[in-house]
Design an enzyme around this catalytic site. Structure first.
Site, short mmCIF file in Angstrom:
data_model
loop_
_atom_site.label_atom_id
_atom_site.label_comp_id
_atom_site.label_asym_id
_atom_site.label_seq_id
_atom_site.Cartn_x
_atom_site.Cartn_y
_atom_site.Cartn_z
N GLU B 259 7.00 15.12 7.11
CA GLU B 259 6.53 16.21 6.26
C GLU B 259 6.44 17.54 7.03
OE1 GLU B 259 2.64 15.75 4.24
OE2 GLU B 259 3.78 15.76 2.38
N HIS B 284 13.59 -8.78 15.66
CA HIS B 284 14.32 -9.71 14.79
C HIS B 284 14.76 -9.03 13.50
CE1 HIS B 284 13.19 -13.33 17.17
NE2 HIS B 284 12.22 -12.52 17.54
N LYS B 397 6.00 17.65 -8.55
CA LYS B 397 4.68 17.76 -9.18
C LYS B 397 4.77 18.49 -10.52
CE LYS B 397 1.89 17.67 -4.95
NZ LYS B 397 1.08 18.48 -4.04
#
Lengths: 406, 406
Positions: B259, B284, B397
């Site tokens: 961010e 793994h 938003k």
């Protein structure tokens, strides 16, 4: 049903067809075992149910396994949190991190526990070490181990041989099924059966995906794989999963993509880099980078349609706080956040697709996992690599052995 | 102490010095508030301790917050699992995912709970929605909310105003401290104090890092930032953390880097892509891609030196199983795995560095978090972007608001 919508241009059917034939050949010739696991589950389910039905006292199943030996089970544990038909608890030990080990061991009573030791090769150093730690922690005698342990491994591996030696029940992973493709083999089926998950529906979901792909020739997986493998500037693939229930699945996805597709091919280094996020949470974290950072990412949104079990946000009005979400179902709010983010990314001309599960149940999980396995195989063929080996991690293992010898 | 060893070539002191001066200016001019939080903690600790000492009946603290309002606290909860001086449990609600919400609410008894609602802007839709859900779940009357809730927010935000209206205690985040840099402000200090974490040591650790950087001119952070920002082919930065205790810290790291550094600059799109792994588990999983895939990654290993609390792998000999790790301390095995992987990656000529914490305590965590905040600021200066805003998430938003209005 699983609905996958691609928001980028499809390629010509001709190109896709060539790969469809190759993946069909790979599936039919039998070298790669995972393609057919969904057809082999019935006997395994029977064997697992019979075994556990003699152990009614078992209340906790502790799975010890690294990578493919635990990732798929962990994913399904998170996904199917409210879909079990017994109340046995499943605990997973998947690291040599001492605080997790002691945290898990502390909550176990030996007399109500069953330990599953899973190692495909039968020689994973972490797993063997944890096996010994458990023996010492409970002060067990070697000739009573068969009461508390089950092994899952390849036939004739050292773990199998030791199992015979110690009279420990062994379940087998087919030789031609790789660890990260093994969730529908004994590696996944046995622990999931023991804990009462609907394994039959899981296998049916996988079978439905097999049919859609190989019989009904649904080409969405190939289209997506082709887009990923040819858009080399966007070689980071973000899976944005909208629900905390996808946490384990995200890890499984990362292992599948990273370990299958990150390969050398002569002097070339190939691979797609998987990143997995949880929405809406990570809208407050990674999203800024996707929106404004380098255009080197594709984004898959993963969401669940069904909102029946979610509460409604109550219609409380405050003097200073927003009321916009009042009366909205919490899961619908989450899905609206997913849609809003998807629209915002499309407007930036990023490659986006959306996978929507009708609801969260074993059938849909089986479909989804098989979908991603097929997708991985398709990408491997298109990149021209061996999807099923992992040569790069061997060097580290050798260095570790030398360090331990010192 | 925190020891950071770089296994790549350092740059000339001249280049580094120019950036050292600029970051020093940024720190001194006061526009960016996080640099000085460690000096402002004493009053906040006093205020928090006084508040909670009047609520001895509180056994569970439930923090509701998204992104920077919860990430840092979650990181420290995971890291300092055995370093608390009271037994209040800290629960975190950081998503609008309905199954997590109901899972947490189900384990709470109202009469022993205190809810912290954290939102820097005071208008985060997820947080306001969860606040209302909690009120409805416990059937609370608006004029009794002050008994159960605490707000943490910016002064004069809508949440602050509503807090005054409802007589709810408010703690403030300084205006000039961004959410993702706020762990040492009220956003972190208040919940951590309430739950008995050693916040004083946390701030002292941060101060030690401040001193090493600004007073003792330790240039390792700048060297590393310079390497990251100039090696544009390796713009994926992998943090490989060896202990499950780093899970929350990994998420905090991802938010901080993604961010802060993913930004548009005119027509250019800049940013570093953070990936965080847990060792040995992800050896793994993701390791194969780092070893054999495209050389577009740097790797930082994060490990803990102290192995005192870990058990030893018992000296049990089996007929067919390896005995190589017998007698080895479990944490030393983990560190050996870290070293082996590090050597293998160095041999592939990848950019590697190692951060070693002497031990896992609040002081070292404070140092480590401040280290990464300084590192992020340095990268931001070198990339020539605004490190402290997040303009890219606003579009989503707005779209969400439109969707909710329909």
């Amino acid at each position: 049903m699983l609905k996958n919508t691609l928001f980028f241009e499809k390629t010509s059917l001709e190109k896709i067809d060539a790969y469809a034939r190759r993946i069909n050949d790979e599936q039919e010739n039998g070298d790669v075992g995972y393609y057919h696991l969904h057809k082999m589950g019935a006997t395994l389910i029977e064997e697992s149910v019979e075994f556990i039905s003699q152990k009614t006292y078992v209340k906790k199943i502790i799975l010890v396994g690294m990578g493919g030996s635990s990732c798929g089970v962990k994913a399904l544990k998170d996904l199917l949190f409210d879909e079990k038909d017994n109340d046995r608890e499943l605990l997973i030990l998947d690291n040599t991190s001492s605080h997790s080990v002691s945290k898990i061991l502390k909550q176990i009573k030996l007399e109500e526990s069953l330990f599953i030791i899973t190692s495909k090769t039968g020689s994973t150093v972490e797993v063997i070490s944890l096996f010994k730690l458990i023996i010492a922690y409970f002060n067990l005698n070697l000739n009573e181990l068969h009461k508390y342990f089950v092994f899952i491994t390849d036939e004739n591996s050292n773990l199998h041989k030791e199992g015979e030696n110690l009279r420990i029940k062994c379940f087998f992973i087919p030789q031609n099924v790789g660890g990260r493709f093994s969730v529908l083999s004994a590696a996944g089926i046995v622990p999931l059966c023991f804990c009462g998950y609907n394994v039959k529906a899981l296998l049916d979901g996988a079978e439905a995906c097999f049919e859609d792909f190989f019989s009904h020739k649904n080409d969405v997986i190939l289209q997506k794989a082709y887009h990923y493998c040819t858009h080399k500037n966007a070689n980071i693939n973000v899976l944005f999963s909208y629900s905390d229930a996808f946490k384990g699945f995200n890890e499984w996805y990362i292992q599948l993509i990273a370990e299958s597709l990150g390969k050398k091919q002569g002097y070339k280094r190939l691979g797609l880099t998987p990143i997995a996020l949880i929405g809406a949470r990570d809208q407050h974290s990674f999203l800024q980078l996707i929106m404004d950072g380098p255009k080197n990412k594709t984004i898959t949104f993963l969401k669940i349609k069904d909102s029946q079990k979610a509460p409604f946000i109550p219609d409380i009005h405050f003097k200073f706080l927003d009321s916009l979400s009042n009366g909205v179902n919490l899961h619908e709010l989450l899905n609206a956040q997913c849609d809003a983010t998807m629209h915002a990314l499309c407007a930036e001309n990023l490659s986006v697709d959306v996978i929507e599960l009708e609801r969260l149940d074993a059938w849909h999980c089986g479909y989804l996992m098989y979908y991603y396995e097929l997708f991985t195989s398709a990408c491997g063929l298109m990149l021209g690599i061996n999807t099923y080996d992992q040569p790069g991690v061997e060097v580290g293992k050798l260095i570790l052995k030398n360090l331990l010898r010192k």
